[in-house]
Motif scaffolding. Sequence first.
Motif, PDB file in Angstrom:
ATOM      1  N   HIS A   3       0.869  -1.178   0.000  1.00  0.00           N
ATOM      2  CA  HIS A   3       0.000   0.000   0.000  1.00  0.00           C
ATOM      3  C   HIS A   3       0.903   1.224   0.000  1.00  0.00           C
ATOM      4  CE1 HIS A   3      -3.393  -2.580   0.944  1.00  0.00           C
ATOM      5  NE2 HIS A   3      -2.632  -3.146   1.856  1.00  0.00           N
ATOM      6  N   MET A  20      -6.790   0.828   7.409  1.00  0.00           N
ATOM      7  CA  MET A  20      -6.072  -0.053   6.485  1.00  0.00           C
ATOM      8  C   MET A  20      -4.974  -0.846   7.195  1.00  0.00           C
ATOM      9  SD  MET A  20      -4.026   0.919   2.955  1.00  0.00           S
ATOM     10  CE  MET A  20      -5.336   1.998   2.468  1.00  0.00           C
ATOM     11  N   HIS A  22      -4.714  -1.625  10.304  1.00  0.00           N
ATOM     12  CA  HIS A  22      -5.264  -2.562  11.279  1.00  0.00           C
ATOM     13  C   HIS A  22      -5.973  -3.732  10.602  1.00  0.00           C
ATOM     14  CE1 HIS A  22      -4.504   0.764  14.074  1.00  0.00           C
ATOM     15  NE2 HIS A  22      -4.321  -0.221  14.938  1.00  0.00           N
ATOM     16  N   GLU A  23      -6.685  -3.464   9.522  1.00  0.00           N
ATOM     17  CA  GLU A  23      -7.413  -4.541   8.836  1.00  0.00           C
ATOM     18  C   GLU A  23      -6.489  -5.484   8.079  1.00  0.00           C
ATOM     19  OE1 GLU A  23     -10.413  -2.795   6.353  1.00  0.00           O
ATOM     20  OE2 GLU A  23     -11.695  -2.272   8.071  1.00  0.00           O
ATOM     21  N   THR A  24      -5.452  -4.935   7.460  1.00  0.00           N
ATOM     22  CA  THR A  24      -4.580  -5.765   6.623  1.00  0.00           C
ATOM     23  C   THR A  24      -3.370  -6.300   7.370  1.00  0.00           C
ATOM     24  OG1 THR A  24      -3.248  -3.888   5.853  1.00  0.00           O
ATOM     25  CG2 THR A  24      -5.229  -4.433   4.573  1.00  0.00           C
ATOM     26  N   SER A  25      -3.044  -5.714   8.516  1.00  0.00           N
ATOM     27  CA  SER A  25      -1.815  -6.059   9.254  1.00  0.00           C
ATOM     28  C   SER A  25      -0.573  -5.873   8.387  1.00  0.00           C
ATOM     29  CB  SER A  25      -1.870  -7.485   9.793  1.00  0.00           C
ATOM     30  OG  SER A  25      -2.899  -7.609  10.728  1.00  0.00           O
ATOM     31  N   GLU A  26      -0.668  -4.981   7.425  1.00  0.00           N
ATOM     32  CA  GLU A  26       0.448  -4.660   6.535  1.00  0.00           C
ATOM     33  C   GLU A  26       0.797  -3.184   6.685  1.00  0.00           C
ATOM     34  OE1 GLU A  26       2.207  -6.678   4.537  1.00  0.00           O
ATOM     35  OE2 GLU A  26       1.049  -8.391   5.261  1.00  0.00           O
ATOM     36  N   THR A  45       1.486  -5.068  14.353  1.00  0.00           N
ATOM     37  CA  THR A  45       2.381  -5.435  13.252  1.00  0.00           C
ATOM     38  C   THR A  45       3.829  -5.098  13.602  1.00  0.00           C
ATOM     39  OG1 THR A  45       0.618  -5.100  11.634  1.00  0.00           O
ATOM     40  CG2 THR A  45       2.870  -5.088  10.798  1.00  0.00           C
TER      41      THR A  45
END
Length: 95
Positions: A3, A20, A22-26, A45
């Motif tokens: 991202h 974003m 928190h939801e994707t852990s990216e 993360t």
Amino acid sequence: MPHIRPISDLRNNFADISRMVHETSEPVYLTKNGYGDMVVMSMETYERYKFENEVYFKLKEAAYEAKTTDVRYSHEEVFDDLRAKLNQKVEIDDV
């Protein structure tokens, strides 16, 4: 796929970036004038990255030690030592 967002989005769309990460852990990569500038990630993360990095370096250190020394320990010796250290920690924490 990483991202990548302009750094102005940190100010203008903070809630979206927070959601974003928190939801994707990216991580989200932020650019300034078209060049990479910062990385934003959730605390979870970040802690995971720190832990994985620490484990990697410990394994690398162990591999180096195994190559450079002839000292070997049985699993009984390792677990006995570990149990003793854990018991000592428990005793200290109980005080």
